[in-house]
Scaffold this active site. Structure first.
Site, PDB file in Angstrom:
ATOM      1  N   ARG A  56      97.085  46.118   9.616  1.00 27.32           N
ATOM      2  CA  ARG A  56      97.473  44.984  10.462  1.00 27.32           C
ATOM      3  C   ARG A  56      96.355  44.708  11.473  1.00 27.32           C
ATOM      4  NH1 ARG A  56     100.015  46.345  14.552  1.00 27.32           N
ATOM      5  NH2 ARG A  56     101.719  47.475  13.553  1.00 27.32           N
ATOM      6  N   TYR A 108     100.499  17.307  13.348  1.00 26.82           N
ATOM      7  CA  TYR A 108     101.221  17.762  12.152  1.00 26.82           C
ATOM      8  C   TYR A 108     102.695  18.000  12.505  1.00 26.82           C
ATOM      9  CZ  TYR A 108     102.456  20.867   8.273  1.00 26.82           C
ATOM     10  OH  TYR A 108     103.066  21.458   7.198  1.00 26.82           O
ATOM     11  N   ASP A 180      92.868  21.106  16.215  1.00 27.18           N
ATOM     12  CA  ASP A 180      93.224  21.350  14.813  1.00 27.18           C
ATOM     13  C   ASP A 180      92.221  20.569  13.956  1.00 27.18           C
ATOM     14  OD1 ASP A 180      94.284  21.224  12.233  1.00 27.18           O
ATOM     15  OD2 ASP A 180      96.362  21.185  12.925  1.00 27.18           O
ATOM     16  N   LYS A 205      94.705  24.217   3.237  1.00 31.73           N
ATOM     17  CA  LYS A 205      94.229  22.894   2.840  1.00 31.73           C
ATOM     18  C   LYS A 205      92.785  22.967   2.337  1.00 31.73           C
ATOM     19  CE  LYS A 205      98.293  22.132   4.500  1.00 31.73           C
ATOM     20  NZ  LYS A 205      98.526  21.666   5.861  1.00 31.73           N
TER      21      LYS A 205
HETATM   22  C1  LIG Z   1      99.368  21.997   6.946  1.00 28.77           C
HETATM   23  C2  LIG Z   1      98.901  21.768   8.309  1.00 28.77           C
HETATM   24  C3  LIG Z   1      99.235  22.638   9.355  1.00 28.77           C
HETATM   25  C4  LIG Z   1     100.152  23.830   9.148  1.00 28.77           C
HETATM   26  O1  LIG Z   1      99.586  24.780   8.317  1.00 28.77           O
HETATM   27  P1  LIG Z   1     100.431  25.738   7.331  1.00 28.77           P
HETATM   28  O2  LIG Z   1      99.372  26.506   6.641  1.00 28.77           O
HETATM   29  O3  LIG Z   1     101.238  24.862   6.433  1.00 28.77           O
HETATM   30  O4  LIG Z   1     101.312  26.574   8.211  1.00 28.77           O
HETATM   31  C5  LIG Z   1      98.729  22.376  10.608  1.00 28.77           C
HETATM   32  N1  LIG Z   1      97.939  21.306  10.839  1.00 28.77           N
HETATM   33  C6  LIG Z   1      97.609  20.446   9.864  1.00 28.77           C
HETATM   34  C7  LIG Z   1      96.728  19.293  10.183  1.00 28.77           C
HETATM   35  C8  LIG Z   1      98.068  20.638   8.576  1.00 28.77           C
HETATM   36  O5  LIG Z   1      97.750  19.760   7.622  1.00 28.77           O
END
Ligand SMILES: *Cc1c(COP(=O)(O)O)cnc(C)c1O
Length: 389
Positions: A56, A108, A180, A205
């Site tokens: 961890r 998001y 983000d 992504k």
């Molecule tokens: C998908 C996404 C998230 C969340 O991520 P997860 O891996 O699904 O928890 C946060 N910000 C953006 C812009 C995203 O596309």
């Protein structure tokens, strides 16, 4: 806590993508980072170990990924999590009850849900503003503001936040500026260069890029912030397994190459859609018609494969997303395969209706994640799905 090697930061992004962060394997000389599928490590004697005690806290495969993504963002420290939302959860744990966050309202959907349904209950307060309006961000700041949170381009409206201006607002308020960067990726935008303290990714992504794992990442260039994030990562324990780290690491090696194709096809398709009679509006920062195209050109070096279109008719939009054959109807984005989605009923169903209306997220809005297939095939697919019977 791992740290990026100076040499990795002197190289260009495509080289960093392939090489940064892997220190080699002393046992075999493996060219690629092995998957250290272990929960613990043998200690030679009491207090005598190789720096690894329990997985961890530290795992070599995870550390290779953390250094790789940190280098891509031009940061010094990376922290991997089990999902993008787990990464956001760790960011929010930097705060204490009573602290205030200014966030873009068009973030998001899951990020918005976590802030309003979990952190609000635990004593954090939030003000949601149009992150594309730096004046509105500045006006929302209070003496309790500890984080300014931005997503750019936003999902799915593709609205931009002025990173330099917003970073300056956060700096003056002595708040952390958290960005983000999931949509743009470090290939096209590096928020740390514009004053961000922390960059967040859903590695699910583009960074992984193959739609075969879920993961998140935080990157910072600040040692003090890294110290606290490392403590939270280990204390809360939302770490990814070594195999998922390895998949993400395999993905980032081709990130620069893939983003070139996402960008080229994204531009082509955005222009094609803009001239299609059934399409009322295309939201893509690479288009001249985008309200913030100038800002996009200033803070981004490419525009990627994400775009949204307004079809003006809910029935037609629903029919369209069910008719494409190459573009698969699915949540998520950023993979090699093209996806199509209906934000109002899928990814953004948890965002209150009134808020969706305010930002232009209608029931006839369709979002596309343009993959790396042949662009003529993709256009052909969209053309048949948009055609009248
Ligand atoms: C998908 C996404 C998230 C969340 O991520 P997860 O891996 O699904 O928890 C946060 N910000 C953006 C812009 C995203 O596309």
């Amino acid at each position: 806590m791992t740290r990026v090697a100076e040499q990795d930061l002197t190289r260009r992004i495509a080289t960093r993508a392939v090489h940064a962060g892997y220190l080699g394997d002393p046992l075999s000389g493996a060219v690629m980072s092995p998957i250290y599928q272990t929960s613990t490590y043998i200690q030679e004697g009491l207090g005598k170990n190789k720096g690894y005690e329990y997985a961890r806290t530290r795992n070599p495969t995870r550390e290779a990924l953390e250094r790789n993504v940190a280098a891509l963002e031009g940061g010094l420290h990376g922290f991997a999590f089990g999902s993008g939302l787990a990464a956001l959860d760790a960011v929010m744990k930097l705060l204490s009850a009573g602290d205030h966050v200014v966030s873009g309202e068009n973030v998001y959907g899951g990020s918005h849900r976590q802030m309003t349904h979990i952190w609000s209950r635990l004593g954090l307060t939030f003000t949601f503003v149009d992150g594309g309006d730096a004046r509105a961000v500045a006006q929302a700041v209070t003496p309790q503001t500890k984080i300014v949170y931005a997503e750019t381009p936003t999902n799915p409206m593709m609205r931009l936040c002025d990173l330099a201006a917003t970073g300056e607002i956060a700096r003056k308020a002595k708040a952390l500026f958290v960005v983000d960067n999931t949509f743009a990726t470090p290939v096209f935008q590096q928020p740390l260069q514009f004053g961000a303290d922390i960059v967040l990714h859903s590695t699910t992504k583009y960074l992984n890029g193959h739609s075969d794992m879920v993961g998140g990442m935080l990157v910072t260039a600040r040692d003090d912030v890294a110290e606290r994030l490392g403590f939270i990562q280990n204390s809360s324990g939302a770490v990814p397994g070594p195999f998922d780290c390895w998949l993400a690491l395999r993905g980032t090696k081709t990130l620069a190459l893939r983003m070139r194709q996402h960008d080229a096809s994204g531009r082509r398709i955005a222009e094609w859609l803009e001239h299609h009679p059934r399409v009322q509006r295309v939201y893509y920062p690479g288009l001249q018609s985008h309200a913030q195209h100038e800002l996009a050109a200033r803070q981004m070096t490419g525009f990627g494969g994400m775009l949204s279109i307004e079809l003006g008719d809910t029935g037609f939009a629903r029919r369209f997303v069910e008719r494409t054959r190459i573009f698969a109807l699915a949540e998520s984005l950023g993979g090699v395969e093209s996806l199509i989605g209906h934000p109002a009923s899928m990814t953004h169903a948890s965002v209150p209706l009134e808020m969706r209306r305010r930002m232009g997220l209608t029931d006839s809005l369709v979002r596309l994640s343009v993959g790396i297939e042949d662009v003529e095939d993709l256009i052909g697919d969209l053309a048949q799905a948009l055609a009248d019977d």
